[in-house]
Design a protein around this motif. Structure first.
Motif, PDB file in Angstrom:
ATOM      1  N   PRO A  63       0.837  -1.200   0.000  1.00  0.00           N
ATOM      2  CA  PRO A  63       0.000   0.000   0.000  1.00  0.00           C
ATOM      3  C   PRO A  63       0.870   1.247   0.000  1.00  0.00           C
ATOM      4  CG  PRO A  63       0.071  -0.923   2.202  1.00  0.00           C
ATOM      5  CD  PRO A  63       0.852  -1.857   1.311  1.00  0.00           C
ATOM      6  N   SER A  64       0.306   2.351  -0.456  1.00  0.00           N
ATOM      7  CA  SER A  64       1.073   3.598  -0.485  1.00  0.00           C
ATOM      8  C   SER A  64       0.921   4.330   0.845  1.00  0.00           C
ATOM      9  CB  SER A  64       0.611   4.488  -1.638  1.00  0.00           C
ATOM     10  OG  SER A  64      -0.746   4.834  -1.456  1.00  0.00           O
ATOM     11  N   ASP A  65       1.875   5.181   1.152  1.00  0.00           N
ATOM     12  CA  ASP A  65       1.836   5.998   2.365  1.00  0.00           C
ATOM     13  C   ASP A  65       1.040   7.260   2.042  1.00  0.00           C
ATOM     14  OD1 ASP A  65       2.224   7.553   4.606  1.00  0.00           O
ATOM     15  OD2 ASP A  65       4.403   7.485   4.537  1.00  0.00           O
ATOM     16  N   GLU A  66      -0.057   7.438   2.722  1.00  0.00           N
ATOM     17  CA  GLU A  66      -0.936   8.576   2.447  1.00  0.00           C
ATOM     18  C   GLU A  66      -0.362   9.907   2.917  1.00  0.00           C
ATOM     19  OE1 GLU A  66      -4.732   7.530   4.080  1.00  0.00           O
ATOM     20  OE2 GLU A  66      -4.855   5.707   2.880  1.00  0.00           O
ATOM     21  N   LYS A  67       0.656   9.874   3.783  1.00  0.00           N
ATOM     22  CA  LYS A  67       1.227  11.117   4.308  1.00  0.00           C
ATOM     23  C   LYS A  67       2.268  11.722   3.372  1.00  0.00           C
ATOM     24  CE  LYS A  67       0.550   9.708   9.055  1.00  0.00           C
ATOM     25  NZ  LYS A  67       1.192   9.296  10.288  1.00  0.00           N
ATOM     26  N   ASP A  68       2.761  10.949   2.413  1.00  0.00           N
ATOM     27  CA  ASP A  68       3.755  11.400   1.455  1.00  0.00           C
ATOM     28  C   ASP A  68       5.086  11.690   2.168  1.00  0.00           C
ATOM     29  OD1 ASP A  68       4.531  11.737  -1.173  1.00  0.00           O
ATOM     30  OD2 ASP A  68       3.958  13.844  -1.247  1.00  0.00           O
ATOM     31  N   ILE A  69       5.982  12.331   1.472  1.00  0.00           N
ATOM     32  CA  ILE A  69       7.336  12.574   1.972  1.00  0.00           C
ATOM     33  C   ILE A  69       7.315  13.614   3.083  1.00  0.00           C
ATOM     34  CG2 ILE A  69       9.634  13.411   1.357  1.00  0.00           C
ATOM     35  CD1 ILE A  69       9.001  12.423  -1.526  1.00  0.00           C
ATOM     36  N   GLN A  70       7.979  13.310   4.190  1.00  0.00           N
ATOM     37  CA  GLN A  70       8.116  14.235   5.315  1.00  0.00           C
ATOM     38  C   GLN A  70       9.499  14.870   5.238  1.00  0.00           C
ATOM     39  OE1 GLN A  70       5.289  14.414   7.428  1.00  0.00           O
ATOM     40  NE2 GLN A  70       4.547  13.131   5.766  1.00  0.00           N
ATOM     41  N   GLN A  71       9.624  16.105   5.651  1.00  0.00           N
ATOM     42  CA  GLN A  71      10.916  16.783   5.696  1.00  0.00           C
ATOM     43  C   GLN A  71      11.280  17.045   7.158  1.00  0.00           C
ATOM     44  OE1 GLN A  71      13.020  17.354   3.283  1.00  0.00           O
ATOM     45  NE2 GLN A  71      11.724  16.733   1.609  1.00  0.00           N
ATOM     46  N   PRO A  72      11.812  16.039   7.855  1.00  0.00           N
ATOM     47  CA  PRO A  72      12.142  16.221   9.264  1.00  0.00           C
ATOM     48  C   PRO A  72      13.354  17.131   9.450  1.00  0.00           C
ATOM     49  CG  PRO A  72      12.954  14.118   8.497  1.00  0.00           C
ATOM     50  CD  PRO A  72      12.164  14.714   7.364  1.00  0.00           C
ATOM     51  N   PHE A  73      13.470  17.658  10.657  1.00  0.00           N
ATOM     52  CA  PHE A  73      14.634  18.432  11.053  1.00  0.00           C
ATOM     53  C   PHE A  73      15.548  17.530  11.872  1.00  0.00           C
ATOM     54  CE2 PHE A  73      11.244  21.525  10.467  1.00  0.00           C
ATOM     55  CZ  PHE A  73      11.861  22.419   9.613  1.00  0.00           C
ATOM     56  N   ALA A  74      16.748  17.988  12.136  1.00  0.00           N
ATOM     57  CA  ALA A  74      17.703  17.185  12.900  1.00  0.00           C
ATOM     58  C   ALA A  74      17.182  16.860  14.301  1.00  0.00           C
ATOM     59  CB  ALA A  74      19.047  17.903  12.993  1.00  0.00           C
ATOM     60  N   ASN A  75      16.266  17.660  14.843  1.00  0.00           N
ATOM     61  CA  ASN A  75      15.757  17.427  16.194  1.00  0.00           C
ATOM     62  C   ASN A  75      14.374  16.770  16.214  1.00  0.00           C
ATOM     63  OD1 ASN A  75      14.287  19.627  15.298  1.00  0.00           O
ATOM     64  ND2 ASN A  75      14.342  20.684  17.266  1.00  0.00           N
ATOM     65  N   THR A  76      13.847  16.349  15.051  1.00  0.00           N
ATOM     66  CA  THR A  76      12.555  15.666  15.005  1.00  0.00           C
ATOM     67  C   THR A  76      12.675  14.329  15.728  1.00  0.00           C
ATOM     68  OG1 THR A  76      12.036  16.707  12.896  1.00  0.00           O
ATOM     69  CG2 THR A  76      10.761  14.759  13.466  1.00  0.00           C
ATOM     70  N   LEU A  77      11.682  14.005  16.549  1.00  0.00           N
ATOM     71  CA  LEU A  77      11.738  12.774  17.330  1.00  0.00           C
ATOM     72  C   LEU A  77      11.756  11.539  16.431  1.00  0.00           C
ATOM     73  CD1 LEU A  77       9.213  13.655  20.177  1.00  0.00           C
ATOM     74  CD2 LEU A  77      11.708  13.818  20.200  1.00  0.00           C
ATOM     75  N   GLY A  78      12.369  10.485  16.925  1.00  0.00           N
ATOM     76  CA  GLY A  78      12.441   9.227  16.187  1.00  0.00           C
ATOM     77  C   GLY A  78      13.815   9.031  15.569  1.00  0.00           C
ATOM     78  N   ILE A  79      13.966   7.951  14.824  1.00  0.00           N
ATOM     79  CA  ILE A  79      15.232   7.694  14.140  1.00  0.00           C
ATOM     80  C   ILE A  79      15.408   8.786  13.096  1.00  0.00           C
ATOM     81  CG2 ILE A  79      16.481   6.116  12.625  1.00  0.00           C
ATOM     82  CD1 ILE A  79      14.982   3.831  14.024  1.00  0.00           C
ATOM     83  N   ARG A  80      16.548   9.475  13.137  1.00  0.00           N
ATOM     84  CA  ARG A  80      16.648  10.675  12.331  1.00  0.00           C
ATOM     85  C   ARG A  80      17.729  10.671  11.274  1.00  0.00           C
ATOM     86  NH1 ARG A  80      13.263  11.517  10.949  1.00  0.00           N
ATOM     87  NH2 ARG A  80      12.302  11.475  12.951  1.00  0.00           N
ATOM     88  N   HIS A  81      18.884  10.107  11.541  1.00  0.00           N
ATOM     89  CA  HIS A  81      19.929  10.173  10.526  1.00  0.00           C
ATOM     90  C   HIS A  81      20.836   8.953  10.600  1.00  0.00           C
ATOM     91  CE1 HIS A  81      22.364  11.862  13.875  1.00  0.00           C
ATOM     92  NE2 HIS A  81      23.385  11.375  13.209  1.00  0.00           N
ATOM     93  N   ILE A  82      21.593   8.790   9.534  1.00  0.00           N
ATOM     94  CA  ILE A  82      22.624   7.761   9.465  1.00  0.00           C
ATOM     95  C   ILE A  82      23.943   8.504   9.367  1.00  0.00           C
ATOM     96  CG2 ILE A  82      23.553   5.834   8.129  1.00  0.00           C
ATOM     97  CD1 ILE A  82      20.713   5.533   6.921  1.00  0.00           C
ATOM     98  N   CYS A  83      24.930   8.072  10.117  1.00  0.00           N
ATOM     99  CA  CYS A  83      26.244   8.706  10.081  1.00  0.00           C
ATOM    100  C   CYS A  83      27.221   7.800   9.340  1.00  0.00           C
ATOM    101  CB  CYS A  83      26.740   8.976  11.499  1.00  0.00           C
ATOM    102  SG  CYS A  83      28.351   9.794  11.526  1.00  0.00           S
ATOM    103  N   PHE A  84      27.923   8.384   8.378  1.00  0.00           N
ATOM    104  CA  PHE A  84      28.965   7.670   7.652  1.00  0.00           C
ATOM    105  C   PHE A  84      30.317   8.223   8.067  1.00  0.00           C
ATOM    106  CE2 PHE A  84      25.447   6.985   4.683  1.00  0.00           C
ATOM    107  CZ  PHE A  84      25.603   5.633   4.412  1.00  0.00           C
ATOM    108  N   ALA A  85      31.232   7.337   8.459  1.00  0.00           N
ATOM    109  CA  ALA A  85      32.619   7.722   8.672  1.00  0.00           C
ATOM    110  C   ALA A  85      33.237   7.849   7.283  1.00  0.00           C
ATOM    111  CB  ALA A  85      33.345   6.667   9.498  1.00  0.00           C
ATOM    112  N   VAL A  86      33.839   8.999   6.994  1.00  0.00           N
ATOM    113  CA  VAL A  86      34.340   9.271   5.650  1.00  0.00           C
ATOM    114  C   VAL A  86      35.795   9.725   5.684  1.00  0.00           C
ATOM    115  CG1 VAL A  86      32.031   9.934   4.845  1.00  0.00           C
ATOM    116  CG2 VAL A  86      33.603  11.706   5.645  1.00  0.00           C
ATOM    117  N   GLU A  87      36.407   9.702   4.525  1.00  0.00           N
ATOM    118  CA  GLU A  87      37.717  10.299   4.320  1.00  0.00           C
ATOM    119  C   GLU A  87      37.547  11.426   3.321  1.00  0.00           C
ATOM    120  OE1 GLU A  87      40.529   7.308   3.111  1.00  0.00           O
ATOM    121  OE2 GLU A  87      40.064   6.039   4.831  1.00  0.00           O
ATOM    122  N   ASP A  88      38.225  12.535   3.542  1.00  0.00           N
ATOM    123  CA  ASP A  88      38.172  13.709   2.672  1.00  0.00           C
ATOM    124  C   ASP A  88      36.759  14.292   2.595  1.00  0.00           C
ATOM    125  OD1 ASP A  88      38.863  15.777   1.043  1.00  0.00           O
ATOM    126  OD2 ASP A  88      39.565  14.524  -0.628  1.00  0.00           O
TER     127      ASP A  88
END
Length: 145
Positions: free
Chosen positions: A74-99
């Protein structure tokens, strides 16, 4: 009883090809692509008439996957959400990078939203938050040597 490792992180997207291209541009590689549907999947995710397409992405030398999932039904009726960094819930993935400077410059060139310029945290990391397609938030972290 113990937890061995994080196996994967799943991200639901509307445009699978755009999200896939974003993560490929970051340097991840496609590990697998598949489609799923049927009663067993319906029971696993507790939805009805589920049909999905998935792309598993990983680092060349790592075990953890990013799993991009497109729900055709089924489709998500709420569509795409644009959360902020402080929005509750799982929020971001961190990648360890070089350069980090080169990565951020490439992302900017490709139109990726950068939350802020690269910031140095004490004498340990250079950090930057970026927003990928469909509101996906990533933190890039380069350890200062």
């Amino acid at each position: 009883m113990k937890i061995n490792r994080v196996d994967h992180v799943s991200i639901n997207v509307n445009n699978l090809s755009v999200a896939k291209a974003f993560f490929l541009d970051l340097g991840l590689q496609v590990q697998a692509e598949w489609e799923l549907d049927g009663e067993q999947l319906d029971r696993i995710v507790a939805l009805n008439n589920v049909k999905t397409a998935c792309v598993g992405l990983g680092m060349p030398d790592g075990d953890t996957w990013i799993e991009l999932v497109k729900f055709y039904t089924p489709s998500d009726e709420k569509d795409i959400q644009q959360p902020f960094a402080n929005t509750l819930g799982i929020r971001h993935i961190c990648f360890a990078v070089e350069d980090i400077e080169a990565i951020v410059a490439r992302l900017k060139k490709n139109g990726t939203e950068i939350f802020s310029e690269i910031q140095q945290y004490e004498e340990s990391y250079k950090l930057c938050y970026v927003r990928g397609p469909e509101g996906i938030i990533l933190e890039l972290a380069e350890k200062i040597r």
